[in-house]
Scaffold this motif. Sequence first.
Motif, short mmCIF file in Angstrom:
data_model
loop_
_atom_site.label_atom_id
_atom_site.label_comp_id
_atom_site.label_asym_id
_atom_site.label_seq_id
_atom_site.Cartn_x
_atom_site.Cartn_y
_atom_site.Cartn_z
N THR A 1 23.55 60.40 40.80
CA THR A 1 23.51 59.53 39.11
C THR A 1 23.57 58.29 39.51
OG1 THR A 1 23.99 58.98 37.52
CG2 THR A 1 25.69 58.85 38.69
N ASN A 2 22.75 57.43 38.08
CA ASN A 2 21.77 55.90 37.75
C ASN A 2 23.33 55.72 37.76
OD1 ASN A 2 23.01 56.21 35.14
ND2 ASN A 2 20.71 57.76 34.57
N LEU A 3 24.15 53.98 37.88
CA LEU A 3 24.99 53.23 37.96
C LEU A 3 25.83 52.81 36.69
CD1 LEU A 3 26.73 51.23 38.82
CD2 LEU A 3 25.04 49.42 38.30
N GLN A 4 24.54 53.90 35.82
CA GLN A 4 25.90 53.50 33.57
C GLN A 4 26.79 54.91 33.95
OE1 GLN A 4 26.31 50.80 32.43
NE2 GLN A 4 24.93 50.15 33.33
N ASP A 5 25.12 55.58 34.58
CA ASP A 5 27.01 56.97 34.63
C ASP A 5 27.57 57.63 35.69
OD1 ASP A 5 25.74 57.89 32.46
OD2 ASP A 5 24.08 58.91 33.42
N SER A 6 28.12 56.49 36.31
CA SER A 6 28.50 56.87 37.84
C SER A 6 30.25 56.88 37.75
CB SER A 6 28.05 55.75 38.31
OG SER A 6 28.66 54.42 38.43
N LYS A 7 30.54 57.51 38.76
CA LYS A 7 32.00 57.16 38.44
C LYS A 7 32.90 56.07 40.02
CE LYS A 7 33.33 60.45 35.49
NZ LYS A 7 34.13 61.97 35.02
N VAL B 1 27.61 41.61 50.01
CA VAL B 1 27.08 42.48 48.26
C VAL B 1 29.06 42.47 48.47
CG1 VAL B 1 26.96 44.45 47.08
CG2 VAL B 1 25.36 43.12 48.79
N VAL B 2 29.28 43.20 49.38
CA VAL B 2 31.04 43.45 48.86
C VAL B 2 31.86 42.03 48.92
CG1 VAL B 2 33.30 44.22 49.84
CG2 VAL B 2 30.71 45.77 50.56
N LYS B 3 31.49 41.01 49.22
CA LYS B 3 32.21 39.82 49.10
C LYS B 3 31.87 39.72 47.40
CE LYS B 3 33.04 35.20 50.89
NZ LYS B 3 33.33 34.72 49.85
N ILE B 4 30.99 39.01 47.14
CA ILE B 4 30.14 39.05 45.76
C ILE B 4 31.31 39.67 44.56
CG2 ILE B 4 28.44 38.86 44.35
CD1 ILE B 4 27.00 38.27 46.14
N LEU B 5 30.98 40.50 44.47
CA LEU B 5 31.89 42.08 44.15
C LEU B 5 33.15 41.89 44.51
CD1 LEU B 5 30.76 45.50 44.87
CD2 LEU B 5 30.45 43.86 42.93
N GLU B 6 33.90 41.37 45.37
CA GLU B 6 36.04 41.36 45.09
C GLU B 6 35.64 39.70 44.71
OE1 GLU B 6 36.67 43.82 49.59
OE2 GLU B 6 36.08 41.76 49.63
N ASP B 7 35.04 38.76 45.66
CA ASP B 7 34.77 37.73 44.45
C ASP B 7 35.59 37.55 43.10
OD1 ASP B 7 35.37 36.69 46.76
OD2 ASP B 7 33.75 35.61 47.41
N GLU B 8 34.39 38.08 42.46
CA GLU B 8 34.11 37.82 41.17
C GLU B 8 35.12 39.08 40.21
OE1 GLU B 8 32.55 37.72 37.32
OE2 GLU B 8 31.91 36.33 39.81
N LEU B 9 36.11 40.00 40.91
CA LEU B 9 36.42 40.70 40.28
C LEU B 9 38.13 41.38 40.71
CD1 LEU B 9 34.79 43.84 40.47
CD2 LEU B 9 35.35 42.92 38.73
N GLY B 10 38.15 40.17 41.74
CA GLY B 10 39.81 40.24 41.98
C GLY B 10 40.01 41.22 42.72
N ILE B 11 39.43 41.81 43.85
CA ILE B 11 40.21 43.15 44.20
C ILE B 11 39.46 43.89 45.46
CG2 ILE B 11 39.25 44.11 41.83
CD1 ILE B 11 36.99 45.23 43.20
N ASN B 12 39.84 44.51 46.18
CA ASN B 12 39.83 44.39 48.13
C ASN B 12 39.46 45.76 47.79
OD1 ASN B 12 40.00 44.43 50.58
ND2 ASN B 12 41.87 46.39 50.23
N ILE C 1 23.66 44.18 41.00
CA ILE C 1 24.73 43.63 41.81
C ILE C 1 25.84 42.73 40.46
CG2 ILE C 1 26.70 41.85 42.75
CD1 ILE C 1 23.90 41.75 45.05
N ASN C 2 25.32 42.37 40.15
CA ASN C 2 26.18 42.12 38.54
C ASN C 2 26.65 43.10 37.69
OD1 ASN C 2 26.13 39.33 38.19
ND2 ASN C 2 23.74 38.66 38.04
N GLU C 3 25.23 44.47 37.74
CA GLU C 3 25.47 45.69 36.57
C GLU C 3 26.67 46.55 37.37
OE1 GLU C 3 21.63 47.23 36.23
OE2 GLU C 3 21.30 46.20 35.35
N MET C 4 26.57 46.44 38.60
CA MET C 4 27.95 47.08 39.29
C MET C 4 30.12 46.26 39.03
SD MET C 4 26.68 48.35 42.97
CE MET C 4 26.69 46.65 44.00
N ILE C 5 29.08 44.93 38.60
CA ILE C 5 30.59 44.23 38.31
C ILE C 5 31.13 44.81 37.37
CG2 ILE C 5 31.71 41.92 37.85
CD1 ILE C 5 29.89 40.69 39.37
N ASN C 6 30.43 45.01 35.89
CA ASN C 6 30.79 45.56 34.70
C ASN C 6 30.84 46.59 34.83
OD1 ASN C 6 30.25 42.56 33.73
ND2 ASN C 6 27.59 43.47 33.39
N LYS C 7 29.95 47.36 35.90
CA LYS C 7 30.90 48.96 36.09
C LYS C 7 32.03 49.60 36.48
CE LYS C 7 29.62 53.33 34.84
NZ LYS C 7 29.98 53.54 33.36
#
Length: 250
Positions: free
Chosen positions: A105-111, A161-172, A126-132
């Motif tokens: 699916t597209n990113l907006q409909d993703s689970k 990419v993973v590091k950007i997401l983890e740093d921005e979201l504070g998750i592993n 990447i920024n859109e994935m952070i929001n999703k």
Amino acid sequence: MKKIALDLDGTIYSGKKLISGSKKAIALLLENKFEIFFTTNNSSQTIDEISIKLEALLDINIKKGNVITPLVMLSSYLLTNNENIFIYGSESLKKYVLNLNYNLTNLQDSKNIVIGRKDLLDETLINEMINKIRQGSLPIALNKDLTFPSEGKELPGNGAVVKILEDELGINIESLGKPDDVYSNYFLEQKIDIDYVIGDRVDTDVLFGNKINAISILVKSGINNFLPETLANRVEDNLLEAVTSIVEQS
């Protein structure tokens, strides 16, 4: 029969070219009755594509079951995380998932968001994935390699990419690649007793070898490592030197 796990990029080949001595090293292992497992974090290519490449470069027959990539782990992961899948990665990766009969699916409909590798970072996506992910989508990484070696240069890896997401979201974000638990546990669960692991990365190959209680040998034919080489049991210049030392001691 002794079993050996060999990394690919930076160990056997670089991009489309064999690293000097690799073909002789593989022949030496086969002559001495080693079972070879080709272990890679490369998720941009399917197992079929990697097998064809190895057969062409090494002039041997490859048992596909001995090519272990994060895609092997992904097949199991998607059995329970199979709704509304979005792929950040190569066209080969997308086709692989489609061939497993899962709908993308597209990113907006993703689970579920599967993070693979692109040659260039797509900052907008990447920024859109952070929001999703903030909205509840579940990310999974095929590996956390910060770089990807290719013919003398290093490209951004999945881990960039993973590091950007983890740093921005504070998750592993869980990873399906070396040396993380899912990948390492596959060998333990399948009772694949590896005696030696050879690779060019401390953070993946050496730590993977240490985790499965194999003798880890670091070769210096690939990337520049940021973790200490002393984490490896041995250090050699290239695959041929590493294999020669193993055979001489066997």
